[in-house]
Write a protein that holds these residues in place. Structure first.
Motif, PDB file in Angstrom:
ATOM      1  N   GLY A   1       0.830  -1.189   0.000  1.00  0.00           N
ATOM      2  CA  GLY A   1       0.000   0.000   0.000  1.00  0.00           C
ATOM      3  C   GLY A   1       0.861   1.233   0.000  1.00  0.00           C
ATOM      4  N   GLU A   2       0.338   2.277   0.581  1.00  0.00           N
ATOM      5  CA  GLU A   2       1.039   3.558   0.638  1.00  0.00           C
ATOM      6  C   GLU A   2       2.061   3.552   1.770  1.00  0.00           C
ATOM      7  OE1 GLU A   2       0.610   6.127  -1.524  1.00  0.00           O
ATOM      8  OE2 GLU A   2      -0.662   4.704  -2.594  1.00  0.00           O
ATOM      9  N   PRO A   3       3.231   4.110   1.530  1.00  0.00           N
ATOM     10  CA  PRO A   3       4.216   4.191   2.623  1.00  0.00           C
ATOM     11  C   PRO A   3       3.802   5.230   3.660  1.00  0.00           C
ATOM     12  CG  PRO A   3       5.037   5.313   0.676  1.00  0.00           C
ATOM     13  CD  PRO A   3       3.737   4.663   0.286  1.00  0.00           C
ATOM     14  N   LEU A   4       4.221   5.033   4.883  1.00  0.00           N
ATOM     15  CA  LEU A   4       3.962   6.002   5.941  1.00  0.00           C
ATOM     16  C   LEU A   4       5.087   7.025   5.913  1.00  0.00           C
ATOM     17  CD1 LEU A   4       2.301   3.454   7.084  1.00  0.00           C
ATOM     18  CD2 LEU A   4       2.474   4.682   9.208  1.00  0.00           C
ATOM     19  N   THR A   5       4.898   8.043   5.129  1.00  0.00           N
ATOM     20  CA  THR A   5       5.892   9.099   5.035  1.00  0.00           C
ATOM     21  C   THR A   5       5.191  10.440   5.150  1.00  0.00           C
ATOM     22  OG1 THR A   5       5.716   9.252   2.625  1.00  0.00           O
ATOM     23  CG2 THR A   5       7.402   7.777   3.511  1.00  0.00           C
TER      24      THR A   5
ATOM     25  N   THR B   1      -4.814   1.597   4.208  1.00  0.00           N
ATOM     26  CA  THR B   1      -4.117   1.565   2.918  1.00  0.00           C
ATOM     27  C   THR B   1      -2.615   1.740   3.085  1.00  0.00           C
ATOM     28  OG1 THR B   1      -4.321   3.954   2.519  1.00  0.00           O
ATOM     29  CG2 THR B   1      -6.142   2.537   1.760  1.00  0.00           C
ATOM     30  N   TYR B   2      -2.162   1.997   4.310  1.00  0.00           N
ATOM     31  CA  TYR B   2      -0.735   2.197   4.563  1.00  0.00           C
ATOM     32  C   TYR B   2      -0.047   0.870   4.895  1.00  0.00           C
ATOM     33  CZ  TYR B   2      -1.939   7.123   4.828  1.00  0.00           C
ATOM     34  OH  TYR B   2      -2.401   8.377   4.543  1.00  0.00           O
ATOM     35  N   THR B   3       1.244   0.847   4.727  1.00  0.00           N
ATOM     36  CA  THR B   3       2.041  -0.361   4.959  1.00  0.00           C
ATOM     37  C   THR B   3       2.448  -0.465   6.427  1.00  0.00           C
ATOM     38  OG1 THR B   3       4.007   0.858   4.315  1.00  0.00           O
ATOM     39  CG2 THR B   3       2.950  -0.458   2.603  1.00  0.00           C
ATOM     40  N   TRP B   4       1.492  -0.661   7.297  1.00  0.00           N
ATOM     41  CA  TRP B   4       1.746  -0.742   8.731  1.00  0.00           C
ATOM     42  C   TRP B   4       2.664  -1.906   9.076  1.00  0.00           C
ATOM     43  CZ3 TRP B   4       0.600   3.173  11.835  1.00  0.00           C
ATOM     44  CH2 TRP B   4      -0.381   4.072  11.441  1.00  0.00           C
TER      45      TRP B   4
ATOM     46  N   GLN C   1      -8.837   5.563   5.016  1.00  0.00           N
ATOM     47  CA  GLN C   1      -7.530   5.516   4.367  1.00  0.00           C
ATOM     48  C   GLN C   1      -6.472   4.844   5.250  1.00  0.00           C
ATOM     49  OE1 GLN C   1      -6.161   9.313   2.986  1.00  0.00           O
ATOM     50  NE2 GLN C   1      -4.412   8.444   1.934  1.00  0.00           N
ATOM     51  N   ALA C   2      -6.717   4.709   6.536  1.00  0.00           N
ATOM     52  CA  ALA C   2      -5.717   4.194   7.477  1.00  0.00           C
ATOM     53  C   ALA C   2      -5.240   2.790   7.124  1.00  0.00           C
ATOM     54  CB  ALA C   2      -6.276   4.211   8.893  1.00  0.00           C
TER      55      ALA C   2
ATOM     56  N   PHE D   1      -1.768   9.577  10.183  1.00  0.00           N
ATOM     57  CA  PHE D   1      -2.131   8.423   9.359  1.00  0.00           C
ATOM     58  C   PHE D   1      -3.420   7.747   9.816  1.00  0.00           C
ATOM     59  CE2 PHE D   1       2.523   8.790   9.107  1.00  0.00           C
ATOM     60  CZ  PHE D   1       2.625   9.087   7.773  1.00  0.00           C
TER      61      PHE D   1
END
Length: 149
Positions: free
Chosen positions: A23-27, A116-119, A113-114, A107
């Motif tokens: 998914g989306e990176p946490l940046t 969709t991140y790469t947790w 959307q939470a 995030f």
């Protein structure tokens, strides 16, 4: 792997914790006015801010019981506070074990959307970072998502 060698993998994180791997990176930027962020996301500003970290005991005290007639916005704020407690006390702990990094709050603002991140990737990265830190001679304790070990 040779006999006696093993490591924690992304698949281990996915199986054990059920966190998303792709998914989306946490940046993002860490240069925020945290008082404004707290006010927007939690509707309360802590009296003694610890830089970019938030006190877990304070957070628990402020959001300990949700009123039965709470509106949707209040429910979302309580959910964010609870998720921040899970993040700071379980996944991304620090040596104080009483603080959570505020960078994670951005995030979980939008619940849709939470996920969709790469947790899972971040959790594994945090673990390896802490394993690296504990390898120093002056280090006395280890923190992080140790349940993966």
């Amino acid at each position: 792997m040779p006999c006696g060698k093993c490591t924690i993998t992304l698949q281990d994180v996915a199986v054990q914790l059920g966190l998303p791997m792709d998914g989306e990176p946490l940046t993002g930027s860490l240069r925020y006015n945290w008082k404004v962020i707290y006010e927007d996301f939690l509707e309360i500003v802590p009296p003694d801010m610890k830089g970019q970290r938030l006190s877990l005991p304070w957070l628990e005290k402020q959001f300990e019981e949700l009123l039965p007639d709470a509106d949707v916005v209040s429910i979302q704020r309580y959910a964010r506070a609870y998720i921040m407690q899970l993040i700071g006390g379980f996944l991304f702990t620090d040596k104080s074990n009483t603080l959570v990094y505020c960078m994670f709050l951005q995030f979980i603002f939008d619940f849709y959307q939470a996920d969709t991140y790469t947790w899972g990737v971040v959790t594994l990265t945090w673990l390896y970072r802490e394993l690296c830190r504990v390898s120093h001679a002056q280090s006395l304790e280890i923190v992080g998502p140790l349940m993966l070990l």
